[in-house]
Scaffold this motif. Structure first.
Motif, PDB file in Angstrom:
ATOM      1  N   LEU A   1      -1.605   5.711  -6.958  1.00 28.27           N
ATOM      2  CA  LEU A   1      -2.248   5.408  -5.675  1.00 28.27           C
ATOM      3  C   LEU A   1      -2.864   4.023  -5.772  1.00 28.27           C
ATOM      4  O   LEU A   1      -3.666   3.753  -6.663  1.00 28.27           O
ATOM      5  N   GLU A   2      -2.454   3.125  -4.862  1.00 33.39           N
ATOM      6  CA  GLU A   2      -2.970   1.766  -4.856  1.00 33.39           C
ATOM      7  C   GLU A   2      -3.562   1.450  -3.486  1.00 33.39           C
ATOM      8  O   GLU A   2      -2.999   1.823  -2.458  1.00 33.39           O
ATOM      9  N   LEU A   3      -4.668   0.728  -3.509  1.00 34.22           N
ATOM     10  CA  LEU A   3      -5.333   0.323  -2.283  1.00 34.22           C
ATOM     11  C   LEU A   3      -5.461  -1.193  -2.302  1.00 34.22           C
ATOM     12  O   LEU A   3      -6.050  -1.767  -3.227  1.00 34.22           O
ATOM     13  N   PHE A   4      -4.877  -1.841  -1.316  1.00 32.26           N
ATOM     14  CA  PHE A   4      -4.939  -3.289  -1.169  1.00 32.26           C
ATOM     15  C   PHE A   4      -5.918  -3.593  -0.040  1.00 32.26           C
ATOM     16  O   PHE A   4      -5.664  -3.250   1.114  1.00 32.26           O
ATOM     17  N   GLU A   5      -7.045  -4.231  -0.403  1.00 33.32           N
ATOM     18  CA  GLU A   5      -8.149  -4.407   0.529  1.00 33.32           C
ATOM     19  C   GLU A   5      -8.310  -5.858   0.972  1.00 33.32           C
ATOM     20  O   GLU A   5      -7.930  -6.777   0.249  1.00 33.32           O
ATOM     21  N   PRO A   6      -8.918  -6.044   2.139  1.00 37.06           N
ATOM     22  CA  PRO A   6      -9.169  -7.410   2.600  1.00 37.06           C
ATOM     23  C   PRO A   6     -10.186  -8.113   1.704  1.00 37.06           C
ATOM     24  O   PRO A   6     -10.837  -7.485   0.872  1.00 37.06           O
ATOM     25  N   ALA A   7     -10.323  -9.405   1.906  1.00 34.63           N
ATOM     26  CA  ALA A   7     -11.278 -10.199   1.138  1.00 34.63           C
ATOM     27  C   ALA A   7     -12.690  -9.694   1.399  1.00 34.63           C
ATOM     28  O   ALA A   7     -13.106  -9.552   2.551  1.00 34.63           O
TER      29      ALA A   7
ATOM     30  N   VAL B   1       4.359   2.602   1.374  1.00 30.36           N
ATOM     31  CA  VAL B   1       3.227   2.428   2.284  1.00 30.36           C
ATOM     32  C   VAL B   1       2.936   3.755   2.974  1.00 30.36           C
ATOM     33  O   VAL B   1       3.799   4.338   3.634  1.00 30.36           O
ATOM     34  N   MET B   2       1.714   4.226   2.799  1.00 27.82           N
ATOM     35  CA  MET B   2       1.273   5.463   3.436  1.00 27.82           C
ATOM     36  C   MET B   2       0.369   5.182   4.636  1.00 27.82           C
ATOM     37  O   MET B   2       0.356   5.944   5.597  1.00 27.82           O
ATOM     38  N   LYS B   3      -0.401   4.102   4.560  1.00 28.90           N
ATOM     39  CA  LYS B   3      -1.346   3.790   5.630  1.00 28.90           C
ATOM     40  C   LYS B   3      -1.613   2.297   5.611  1.00 28.90           C
ATOM     41  O   LYS B   3      -1.701   1.688   4.546  1.00 28.90           O
ATOM     42  N   SER B   4      -1.752   1.740   6.806  1.00 25.38           N
ATOM     43  CA  SER B   4      -2.014   0.318   6.937  1.00 25.38           C
ATOM     44  C   SER B   4      -3.016   0.094   8.063  1.00 25.38           C
ATOM     45  O   SER B   4      -2.953   0.750   9.102  1.00 25.38           O
ATOM     46  N   GLY B   5      -3.944  -0.821   7.846  1.00 26.76           N
ATOM     47  CA  GLY B   5      -4.898  -1.186   8.881  1.00 26.76           C
ATOM     48  C   GLY B   5      -6.214  -0.435   8.846  1.00 26.76           C
ATOM     49  O   GLY B   5      -7.151  -0.794   9.554  1.00 26.76           O
ATOM     50  N   SER B   6      -6.301   0.604   8.033  1.00 26.22           N
ATOM     51  CA  SER B   6      -7.558   1.338   7.872  1.00 26.22           C
ATOM     52  C   SER B   6      -7.536   2.083   6.543  1.00 26.22           C
ATOM     53  O   SER B   6      -6.473   2.314   5.962  1.00 26.22           O
ATOM     54  N   TYR B   7      -8.729   2.449   6.088  1.00 28.97           N
ATOM     55  CA  TYR B   7      -8.843   3.157   4.815  1.00 28.97           C
ATOM     56  C   TYR B   7      -8.399   4.613   4.971  1.00 28.97           C
ATOM     57  O   TYR B   7      -8.574   5.208   6.035  1.00 28.97           O
TER      58      TYR B   7
ATOM     59  N   GLU C   1       4.007 -10.071   8.540  1.00 31.08           N
ATOM     60  CA  GLU C   1       4.234  -9.522   9.875  1.00 31.08           C
ATOM     61  C   GLU C   1       2.939  -9.388  10.676  1.00 31.08           C
ATOM     62  O   GLU C   1       2.907  -9.699  11.864  1.00 31.08           O
ATOM     63  N   ASN C   2       1.885  -8.891  10.045  1.00 29.02           N
ATOM     64  CA  ASN C   2       0.668  -8.526  10.769  1.00 29.02           C
ATOM     65  C   ASN C   2      -0.581  -9.282  10.335  1.00 29.02           C
ATOM     66  O   ASN C   2      -1.666  -9.007  10.834  1.00 29.02           O
ATOM     67  N   GLY C   3      -0.451 -10.165   9.360  1.00 30.56           N
ATOM     68  CA  GLY C   3      -1.605 -10.901   8.873  1.00 30.56           C
ATOM     69  C   GLY C   3      -2.626  -9.987   8.235  1.00 30.56           C
ATOM     70  O   GLY C   3      -2.317  -8.898   7.763  1.00 30.56           O
ATOM     71  N   LYS C   4      -3.878 -10.419   8.263  1.00 35.38           N
ATOM     72  CA  LYS C   4      -4.934  -9.651   7.605  1.00 35.38           C
ATOM     73  C   LYS C   4      -5.227  -8.333   8.317  1.00 35.38           C
ATOM     74  O   LYS C   4      -5.866  -7.461   7.751  1.00 35.38           O
ATOM     75  N   ASP C   5      -4.720  -8.166   9.553  1.00 36.25           N
ATOM     76  CA  ASP C   5      -4.921  -6.899  10.268  1.00 36.25           C
ATOM     77  C   ASP C   5      -4.197  -5.739   9.601  1.00 36.25           C
ATOM     78  O   ASP C   5      -4.492  -4.576   9.874  1.00 36.25           O
ATOM     79  N   SER C   6      -3.240  -6.044   8.724  1.00 39.27           N
ATOM     80  CA  SER C   6      -2.526  -4.973   8.023  1.00 39.27           C
ATOM     81  C   SER C   6      -3.379  -4.352   6.919  1.00 39.27           C
ATOM     82  O   SER C   6      -3.083  -3.257   6.451  1.00 39.27           O
ATOM     83  N   LEU C   7      -4.432  -5.043   6.511  1.00 36.76           N
ATOM     84  CA  LEU C   7      -5.298  -4.558   5.433  1.00 36.76           C
ATOM     85  C   LEU C   7      -6.420  -3.684   5.970  1.00 36.76           C
ATOM     86  O   LEU C   7      -6.918  -3.932   7.066  1.00 36.76           O
ATOM     87  N   PRO C   8      -6.829  -2.691   5.230  1.00 35.12           N
ATOM     88  CA  PRO C   8      -6.334  -2.263   3.929  1.00 35.12           C
ATOM     89  C   PRO C   8      -4.992  -1.540   4.035  1.00 35.12           C
ATOM     90  O   PRO C   8      -4.668  -0.968   5.078  1.00 35.12           O
ATOM     91  N   VAL C   9      -4.258  -1.552   2.937  1.00 36.48           N
ATOM     92  CA  VAL C   9      -2.971  -0.860   2.840  1.00 36.48           C
ATOM     93  C   VAL C   9      -3.047   0.115   1.670  1.00 36.48           C
ATOM     94  O   VAL C   9      -3.482  -0.244   0.581  1.00 36.48           O
TER      95      VAL C   9
END
Length: 119
Positions: free
Chosen positions: A4-10, A83-89, A68-76
């Protein structure tokens, strides 16, 4: 093993306790990932764009989403590379679905889990 990996915004920190107000979602995510670190069948990691930019660059799915979506895709949230979820935790229920680890609230955990928060 489940990965399980979580890619978060700055962010300046991953805990949610920095800045003028506490982010309850980040507190929950931090607690969940701390609990997952104690589960031998799950490899859970968090990648913050500020402190771990190489992880974003090295992952083609994350790069594609961000193009494709810029920083709005984060968190992923990635599960075993997908990819299970994009744009929210993810919620605790979603993390349970992904990993099979059941998280309890504080009242429940003190009686059945010794206060660890996950069983």
């Amino acid at each position: 093993m489940t990965k399980l990996e979580l890619f978060e915004p700055a962010m300046c920190c991953s805990t949610g306790v920095c800045g003028p107000s506490v982010d309850e979602t980040l507190l929950m995510i931090t607690s969940a990932f701390e609990g997952l670190s104690k589960v031998s069948t799950v490899e859970a990691s968090r990648h913050n764009l500020t402190s771990d930019p190489d992880a974003f660059v090295k992952n083609e799915k994350i790069l594609s989403l961000m193009k494709e979506n810029g920083k709005d895709s984060l968190p992923v949230t990635l599960l075993n590379g997908e990819v299970m979820k994009s744009g929210s935790y993810p919620s605790l229920d979603e993390i349970t679905d992904y990993t099979g680890v059941v998280f309890m609230n504080q009242e429940q955990s003190s009686s059945c889990c010794g206060g660890s928060g996950c069983c």
